[in-house]
Design a protein around this motif. Structure first.
Motif, short mmCIF file in Angstrom:
data_model
loop_
_atom_site.label_atom_id
_atom_site.label_comp_id
_atom_site.label_asym_id
_atom_site.label_seq_id
_atom_site.Cartn_x
_atom_site.Cartn_y
_atom_site.Cartn_z
N ASP A 41 -0.16 -0.76 3.26
CA ASP A 41 -1.19 -0.22 4.15
C ASP A 41 -2.14 -1.32 4.63
OD1 ASP A 41 -0.10 2.19 3.82
OD2 ASP A 41 -1.75 3.08 2.70
N LEU B 166 -3.07 -2.43 8.32
CA LEU B 166 -4.47 -2.25 8.74
C LEU B 166 -5.07 -3.55 9.26
CD1 LEU B 166 -6.30 -0.07 6.08
CD2 LEU B 166 -6.28 0.30 8.52
N ALA C 141 -11.81 -3.35 2.86
CA ALA C 141 -10.67 -2.43 3.04
C ALA C 141 -9.86 -2.34 1.76
CB ALA C 141 -9.79 -2.92 4.20
N VAL D 168 -2.19 5.11 9.49
CA VAL D 168 -2.80 3.95 8.84
C VAL D 168 -3.30 2.93 9.86
CG1 VAL D 168 -2.29 1.99 7.36
CG2 VAL D 168 -1.48 4.23 6.74
N SER D 169 -2.49 2.61 10.85
CA SER D 169 -2.85 1.52 11.74
C SER D 169 -2.54 1.89 13.18
CB SER D 169 -2.08 0.27 11.33
OG SER D 169 -2.20 -0.72 12.31
#
Lengths: 296, 287
Positions: A62, A66, A284, B219-220
Motif C-alpha cells: 500500500d 501511495l 503514512a 489506495v492510490s
C-alpha cells in the motif's frame, strides 16, 4: 511432511537432554565461572512479530502505491552551484567550502520511487530529560529502572550485540540560568530495533494512547509550515507523552507503586524516508500502525 | 508482487498530459449544458478495474522449521538473559510470586530438558501453594476462550465468505457470462467515461457491479498495473487499482454476473484463463 518431521525428532520445540560434557570447561579469568566452548553467540528473533508481519503483508504494498511518484524521464544532473572559495587556491585549499546560497539539504529530492526504497521503520528512540538530575544525579536511578522495564533491554543483554541498553545522556553545554555544566548526567535514552521496536509501538497504540485523557491525535505541523525544514525532510516522526502516560504501559502499570514518580517521554520514530516530503511518507507508514494524526 | 513499470508506460501513451491537466481544473459536468453532458458520456477505449483486497487478520502459523528455529533462539536467549528482579515485581511470599516461580520452572524445563530445575513439592506447604495457584488459574481463565484459527467458512469451503483464509490476502473475483454462453472469472471492471478520472472510474465501476453495501478505500490514484489483451481480441486495455474492503459484502447488481468469490493468489490462477493470469499475477500478494 510436518508429521513426518515430528515423528522423527520428537517435538521440534522441546529440548531433549543435554549432551554429556566431552572436555572440561575453561574458567573465566574475571568471573571465575566456567565458559562454554562457543565463540560469538548471537541471538536472532525468537518469536514471530505481529506488526512486522502486518508491514510485509499489507503496508509495504500500500505504501509503495501511495507514495509512488511517476517520473517518465531520467532526472537531469544536479545544478553545479559555485563554491564560496576557489578550491584550487592554495590559501583556501583545505578550508570548509560551502556552496553559494547556503545549504541545499532541505531542497534535496527524494530518491526515485522503487520497490526497494518503500518507506520502512528503522528505529524507535525514546528519551527523557530530568531537571532534578542537575542538582542530584541519584534522581536518575528510578528513571533508569522505569526505562529498563519499558525497553526490556540492557547492554548486550540476552546475547544481542546490537543492544545498547539504557544510555545516560550527559550535558554538552554550560547554561548558567539552569545551572547546567558540561559532562553532568541529565537524561536517559534507549533505542529499539526489530521486533522489540514493533512491540513497543504496539504498546503505545493499544494500551497508552487510548487511555490518555483528551487525546485526539498527534498534531501535524500547520499547512503553512516550510516543506524544506530539517524535520520535514528528515523522515522522522517525533511525539511526546505526558508523565501520567508512563503508568499506562502494561510493564509499568503492574507495579506502578514501586516508582517514586512518573516521567514524560519523547519518542522518535525513525524511518528510511529521505528528501522532500519524507516526513509525510513516515506519517503514512505510522498511520498504518494505527497511530492517529490530527490536522492543525 | 510489485509492478511499477508495466503500469506507467501505457498510462503515458493513452492519457495525454494535457487531458489530465484540463480535467483537474474543470468545472463539474452537472453545470454544463445538456448537449455537452451527453458528449461527456462518450467512452474512452480503456477499462478500469479494481483489485479489491481483504487483508489478512491472523498471523501466519509458523512452519515446523520456523518453530524449531524460534525455540532454539529462545533457548539461547533464556540462557543468556539478565537475572529477573523478583523482589521488585512481587511481594515476598505472595501467591503471584509462587505462581510465577512455578511457571518459570516449567519453562526452564521445557527449554533445557527434564533434568533442569527439578521441583520438590513433597512438603505440605508446597502442596497447599500449588492448590492455591490452581484455584487462581481457574478463577482467571473463567469465561476466557481463544478464538479458533479456522472457522466455518474454511471447513465448508465457502468461497463467498470474507472470514475464510484469515492468514492470507483475499481478492474479489466475479464470474461473468459472455455472449457465447461461456463463463469467465475476472476482477470487477468497467468503462471509463470521457472527462472522468481513472481512479474515480474504477470506484464507480466497482459500485455498479458489486453494489453500495461495502465500505471500500482505493489506495492510490496511480494504477498498479495494466493488462493488455492479445492483438486479435476485441477487448480493451484494463488499468488496475488496488482497494481494500473495510466492511460490508458484495451484492451483485448485474444479471451478466453469475457469482463472486474471495480467492487467494493460487486459487485465482486456477479460476482464470492463462492469458488473463499472466497479465494480473504480478499485482497480487504472495502472502
Amino acid at each position: 511432511m510436518a508429521s513426518a518431521v515430528r515423528n522423527r525428532l520428537g517435538s521440534v520445540t522441546r529440548f531433549g537432554r543435554a549432551p554429556p560434557p566431552s572436555k572440561k570447561l575453561r574458567i573465566d579469568k574475571h568471573s571465575g565461572l566456567p565458559r562454554p566452548h562457543v565463540g560469538n553467540l548471537i541471538v536472532r528473533d525468537f518469536a514471530p512479530c505481529r506488526l512486522e508481519e502486518h508491514y510485509h503483508t499489507t503496508l509495504a504494498d500500500d505504501l509503495m502505491y501511495l507514495t509512488y511518484k511517476h517520473e517518465h524521464l531520467p532526472r537531469p544532473p544536479p545544478r553545479q552551484i559555485r563554491l564560496t572559495y576557489d578550491s584550487n587556491d592554495p590559501y583556501t585549499k583545505n578550508r570548509y567550502n560551502p556552496p553559494v546560497g547556503g545549504s541545499q539539504a532541505g531542497k534535496k529530492l527524494p530518491p526515485p520511487s522503487s520497490p526497494s526504497n518503500v518507506v520502512q521503520l528503522q528505529r524507535v528512540s525514546v528519551h527523557t530529560f530530568l531537571r532534578d538530575a542537575i542538582t542530584n544525579k541519584g534522581s536518575l536511578l528510578p528513571l533508569i529502572a522505569a526505562m529498563r522495564s519499558l525497553a526490556g533491554e540492557t547492554l548486550k543483554g540476552g546475547g544481542r550485540h546490537s543492544s545498547q541498553g539504557i544510555q545516560i545522556v550527559r550535558a554538552k553545554k554550560s547554561v548558567g540560568t539552569w545551572k547546567l555544566r558540561p559532562g553532568i548526567p541529565i537524561a536517559v535514552k534507549f533505542d529499539l530495533t526489530g521486533p522489540a521496536m514493533y512491540d513497543f509501538l504496539a504498546n503505545v497504540t493499544e494500551f497508552v494512547l487510548p487511555r490518555i485523557r483528551d487525546f485526539r491525535g498527534l498534531q501535524m505541523p500547520a499547512p503553512s509550515a516550510s516543506p524544506n525544514s530539517a524535520s520535514a525532510v528528515g523522515g522522522v516522526v517525533s511525539f511526546g507523552l505526558p508523565p501520567e502516560a508512563l503508568g499506562y504501559f502494561p510493564q509499568i502499570e503492574v507495579n506502578q507503586d514501586s516508582y517514586p514518580k512518573m516521567y514524560g517521554l519523547h519518542i522518535h520514530c525513525i524511518t528510511n524516508a529521505e528528501g522532500l516530503g519524507a516526513q509525510n511518507q513516515a506519517r503514512a507508514l505510522l498511520s498504518g500502525f494505527q497511530l492517529p494524526f490530527l490536522k492543525k | 508482487m510489485f509492478t511499477l513499470n508495466s503500469a506507467s508506460a501505457p498510462c503515458r501513451r493513452l492519457i495525454s498530459k494535457r487531458a489530465v491537466r484540463a480535467l483537474a481544473t474543470e468545472v463539474p459536468a452537472q453545470a454544463a449544458a445538456p448537449s455537452e453532458a451527453s458528449k461527456s458520456k462518450a467512452k474512452v477505449p480503456i477499462n478500469a478495474a479494481v483489485i479489491l483486497n481483504r487483508s489478512p487478520f491472523l498471523t501466519k502459523t509458523p512452519t515446523p522449521f520456523e518453530r524449531a528455529y524460534y525455540a532454539y533462539q529462545a533457548r539461547i536467549r533464556r540462557a543468556l538473559h539478565n537475572p529477573f528482579p523478583y523482589d521488585f515485581y512481587f511481594k515476598q511470599g505472595s501467591l503471584l510470586e509462587t505462581r510465577f516461580n512455578m511457571e518459570e520452572r516449567k519453562r526452564e524445563r521445557k527449554a533445557f530438558g527434564p533434568d533442569f530445575a527439578s521441583e520438590d513439592y513433597s512438603s505440605a506447604e508446597s502442596a497447599e501453594a500449588m492448590a492455591a495457584v490452581e484455584m487462581l488459574k481457574q478463577q482467571e481463565s473463567e469465561g476466557q476462550e481463544f478464538a479458533p484459527r479456522t472457522n466455518k467458512a474454511d471447513t465448508e469451503q465457502d468461497l463467498t465468505s470474507l472470514d475464510r483464509q484469515g492468514q492470507r490476502n483475499l481478492y474479489l473475483l466475479l464470474q461473468e457470462e459472455e455472449g457465447s454462453g461461456r463463463k469467465r472469472w475476472r476482477f470487477p471492471q468497467g468503462d471509463v467515461e470521457k472527462g472522468e478520472l481513472l481512479h474515480q472510474a474504477a470506484q464507480r465501476d466497482l459500485h455498479d457491479e458489486c453494489g453500495a453495501n461495502m465500505d471500500t478505500w482505493v489506495v492510490s490514484r496511480n494504477p498498479i498495473g495494466v493488462h493488455r489483451p492479445a492483438a486479435d481480441s476485441a477487448s480493451q486495455p484494463t488499468f488496475f487499482f488496488k482497494a481494500h474492503i473495510l466492511a460490508g459484502q458484495v451484492q451483485l447488481q448485474s444479471s451478466r454476473i453469475s457469482s463472486f468469490a474471495w480467492l487467494t493468489k493460487e486459487e485465482i490462477q486456477k479460476h482464470t484463463d492463462a492469458e488473463y493470469w499472466e497479465g494480473v499475477k504480478d499485482m497480487l500478494s504472495d502472502y
